[in-house]
Enzyme design. Structure first.
Site, PDB file in Angstrom:
ATOM      1  N   ASP A 101      56.808 -38.257  47.492  1.00 36.17           N
ATOM      2  CA  ASP A 101      57.690 -37.089  47.583  1.00 36.17           C
ATOM      3  C   ASP A 101      57.300 -36.044  46.544  1.00 36.17           C
ATOM      4  O   ASP A 101      56.726 -36.365  45.505  1.00 36.17           O
ATOM      5  CB  ASP A 101      59.146 -37.488  47.290  1.00 36.17           C
TER       6      ASP A 101
HETATM    7  N1  URA Z   1      59.925 -43.917  47.996  1.00 35.88           N
HETATM    8  C1  URA Z   1      60.543 -42.735  47.791  1.00 35.88           C
HETATM    9  O1  URA Z   1      61.747 -42.623  47.927  1.00 35.88           O
HETATM   10  N2  URA Z   1      59.784 -41.686  47.428  1.00 35.88           N
HETATM   11  C2  URA Z   1      58.449 -41.755  47.244  1.00 35.88           C
HETATM   12  O2  URA Z   1      57.821 -40.752  46.912  1.00 35.88           O
HETATM   13  C3  URA Z   1      57.826 -42.980  47.464  1.00 35.88           C
HETATM   14  C4  URA Z   1      58.588 -44.049  47.835  1.00 35.88           C
END
Ligand code: URA
Length: 233
Positions: A101
């Site tokens: 993310d």
């Molecule tokens: N899980 C999440 O919530 N975000 C990420 O970036 C990776 C795994």
């Protein structure tokens, strides 16, 4: 790239032999007989003795410690910074394996090896990824137990996870979580499911691979052993 070099890089023969083949009229570019000093351009179709050839791609593998505030696609309609902006010296076209993310930091594999990227992101591969989450509130052993067993994150029950509580306090807690799946925002949704909002999230390992003291925003070449390990997975 010079035509003789292009032919040699395609694994057909040496540069000298390539010159001979060009001289014998066995090499064509876009259907026309080629000249010796020709510079091959993007989009040119080169054939030797009637067969189209392509240079072998040099496969490269890096580990990047992604900071928060970068997206993991290679371009963004909203003009946000991408992880490629962190690697301006790499001339080859590379791309991230899987995604993190915008607000997640940590380990990301960057490569131009499409086969490996495909294999590593296959939902059928149980490759454990390790994250350290800073979460709101006092995270209890019973919360850990729920995550270990699997929780409903909106119509999907997660597979068993490995959980280690690293620090507990009334205001925030620090928890290590290892999961083998990669649903969208999975870690954040898992903690939401047990009532603890994720404040900060970092990926610290992919399988057995670790970043090994890479500073946030920096990257390094993967070692031959690391590449071999990923290919074995
Ligand atoms: N899980 C999440 O919530 N975000 C990420 O970036 C990776 C795994």
């Amino acid at each position: 790239m010079r035509l003789n070099k292009y032919i040699a890089h395609s694994g057909v023969c040496s540069r000298r032999k390539a010159d001979q083949l060009i001289g014998q009229g066995q090499v064509t570019v876009n259907g026309q007989k080629a000249e010796c000093g020709y510079d091959v351009k993007d989009g040119d179709e080169v054939s030797v003795a009637g067969r189209i050839i392509r240079p072998e791609k040099r496969l490269i593998y890096y580990i990047l410690n992604k900071p928060e505030g970068y997206i993991t696609s290679v371009d963004d309609e909203q003009g946000r910074q991408t992880v490629l902006d962190l690697m301006p010296d790499i001339r080859e076209r590379i791309y991230p394996v899987g995604r993190l993310d915008y607000n997640t930091s940590g380990m990301l594999i960057m490569t131009n090896d499409g086969d490996l990227a495909y294999k590593l992101t296959s939902p059928h591969k149980d490759i454990f990824k390790t994250y350290v989450a800073e979460v709101a509130g006092l995270f209890l052993y019973r919360d850990a137990e729920k995550l270990r067993r699997g929780v409903d994150i909106g119509g999907y029950v997660t597979k068993p996870a490995e959980i280690d509580i690293l620090r507990q306090s009334e205001s925030t807690s620090r928890v290590e979580i290892r999961i083998s799946e990669g649903k969208k925002r999975q870690v954040r949704r898992m903690f939401d499911a047990v009532g603890h909002r994720v404040l900060k999230l970092e990926r610290t390992a992919i399988g057995d691979l670790k970043m090994a003291h890479l500073r946030v925003g920096n990257y390094r070449k993967m070692t031959a052993n690391e590449i071999a390990y990923l290919k074995r997975l």
